[in-house]
Design a protein around this motif. Structure first.
Motif, short mmCIF file in Angstrom:
data_model
loop_
_atom_site.label_atom_id
_atom_site.label_comp_id
_atom_site.label_asym_id
_atom_site.label_seq_id
_atom_site.Cartn_x
_atom_site.Cartn_y
_atom_site.Cartn_z
N UNK A 170 3.91 1.48 -10.57
CA UNK A 170 3.88 2.92 -10.35
C UNK A 170 5.09 3.56 -11.04
N UNK A 171 4.87 4.63 -11.78
CA UNK A 171 5.96 5.36 -12.42
C UNK A 171 6.51 6.40 -11.47
N UNK A 192 3.36 10.61 -9.59
CA UNK A 192 2.28 10.13 -8.75
C UNK A 192 0.97 10.05 -9.54
N UNK A 193 0.33 8.91 -9.46
CA UNK A 193 -0.95 8.72 -10.14
C UNK A 193 -0.82 8.20 -11.57
N UNK A 194 0.41 8.07 -12.07
CA UNK A 194 0.64 7.54 -13.42
C UNK A 194 1.24 6.15 -13.29
N UNK A 195 0.58 5.17 -13.92
CA UNK A 195 0.98 3.78 -13.84
C UNK A 195 1.26 3.24 -15.24
N UNK A 196 1.93 2.11 -15.29
CA UNK A 196 2.19 1.48 -16.59
C UNK A 196 2.20 -0.03 -16.42
N UNK A 197 1.76 -0.73 -17.49
CA UNK A 197 1.71 -2.19 -17.48
C UNK A 197 2.04 -2.72 -18.86
N UNK A 198 2.47 -3.97 -18.91
CA UNK A 198 2.72 -4.62 -20.18
C UNK A 198 4.01 -4.16 -20.83
N UNK A 199 3.98 -4.07 -22.16
CA UNK A 199 5.20 -3.82 -22.92
C UNK A 199 5.72 -2.39 -22.80
N UNK A 255 -3.72 -3.23 -12.02
CA UNK A 255 -5.08 -2.78 -11.71
C UNK A 255 -5.37 -2.92 -10.22
N UNK A 256 -4.92 -4.02 -9.61
CA UNK A 256 -5.13 -4.22 -8.19
C UNK A 256 -4.42 -3.13 -7.37
N UNK A 257 -3.22 -2.76 -7.81
CA UNK A 257 -2.49 -1.69 -7.13
C UNK A 257 -3.24 -0.37 -7.25
N UNK A 287 0.02 5.74 -3.93
CA UNK A 287 1.28 5.07 -3.63
C UNK A 287 2.48 5.90 -4.00
N UNK A 288 3.55 5.71 -3.24
CA UNK A 288 4.78 6.47 -3.49
C UNK A 288 5.27 6.24 -4.89
#
Length: 311
Positions: A261-262, A265-272, A292-294, A307-308
């Motif tokens: 989670x960044x 709210x509602x913006x996520x990031x994964x990987x590099x 993705x599970x989160x 999520x917060x």
């Protein structure tokens, strides 16, 4: 667009494809936005990915897209995300491809666009990059085992990278390309492993169609080498995320919590997009699956209970 996706995944490398696959299997309506400009496009073979060792990275991406698109609710667009903006209840993503503009709306967005790399200014380096000269030691050192190896870099991690390469070859030379980055203590430690430090600037990589022959220095001397590892400068290339106001770290990468989670709210990031330096493909894919599970769990709770954000 009149409809709203549950999730827009920006970036179709291993992290993005893994996340998109897991989310569509969770019965989410997923849009995969793919510029088709992978950082590892110069690499002929990928290694260390379980059951896919030695596969072309482009083939791996193709297989991933096909698996994703085999599910109901999956959509793929080959386009470049140019801006992400927060809206009431979600996000709007502006895109452009060959002069054609488009947009999409999603409840949440996952950023997985990876890194942009800039190679040192060395003649013919690009011609040998991905075949005889590489950046990822864990990925490609096995293929250069027992060869005379050059490790080139202008960053403070050069000594560490040279020491790591000594696991695969007892003939390693560290080239600083004129940068004052190896301390006296580091040079002593390198010497104890039989690694010489060459502080002169590198002019070019010498070789032909048969392969790499050596490293040419600025004064014309050629140091015989048949393989090399180079340390690019990596950047997040996350300008398109700026309109959201998401927090970036000192490396220009997105700050995330342990679940991806960044600060928005509602913006996520994964990987590099979240970690300094490139990741092995299998590590990035694992990151995508975990985030993705989160995302799915957060969406189950409702958009208003996402999520917060990172504090």
């Amino acid at each position: 667009m009149s409809h709203v996706y549950d999730v827009a995944v920006v970036g179709a490398g291993p992290a993005g494809l893994s996340a998109a696959l897991n989310l569509v299997r969770a019965r989410r309506r997923v849009l995969l936005i793919d510029s088709n400009r992978p950082r590892n496009s110069a690499t002929l073979l990928s290694h260390g990915f379980l059951t896919r060792d030695g596969i072309s990275p482009l083939e791996l991406r193709k297989l991933g897209r096909e698996e994703f698109l085999g599910y109901e609710g999956a959509e793929h667009r080959q386009t470049l995300a140019t801006a992400i903006r927060t809206t009431e209840g979600g996000f709007e993503i502006d895109c452009e491809f060959r002069g054609a503009a488009s947009s999409a709306t999603a409840r949440v967005v996952l950023v997985s666009t990876g890194l942009h790399e800039t190679l040192p200014d060395i003649g013919s380096l690009r011609a040998f990059y991905g075949t005889y000269v590489h950046s990822c030691i864990e990925c490609d050192a096995w293929g250069k085992r027992d060869q005379p190896i050059a490790v080139i870099g202008e960053h403070p991690d050069l000594a560490e990278r040279a020491l790591l390469l000594s696991q695969w070859s007892d003939d390693v030379i560290a080239f600083t390309h004129g940068a004052d980055i190896v301390t006296a203590d580091e040079e002593t430690r390198l010497a104890s492993r039989g690694i010489r430090v060459e502080r002169r600037r590198v002019a070019a990589i010498q070789g032909d169609r048969e392969g790499m022959h050596g490293v040419e220095l600025a004064d014309g001397e050629v140091v015989a080498r048949t393989a090399g590892f180079v340390r690019p400068t990596w950047s997040g290339a996350l300008e398109y995320v700026a309109p959201t106001g998401a927090e970036l770290d000192a490396d220009g990468l997105l700050v995330v919590d342990d679940h991806g989670r960044t600060s928005v709210q509602g913006l996520y990031a994964a990987g590099e997009s979240t970690a300094p330096g490139p990741q092995q493909l299998i590590v990035a894919a694992g990151s995508g699956a975990r985030v993705a599970a989160t995302i799915n769990r957060d969406l189950v709770g409702g958009v208003e209970h996402l999520g917060d954000a990172v504090q």
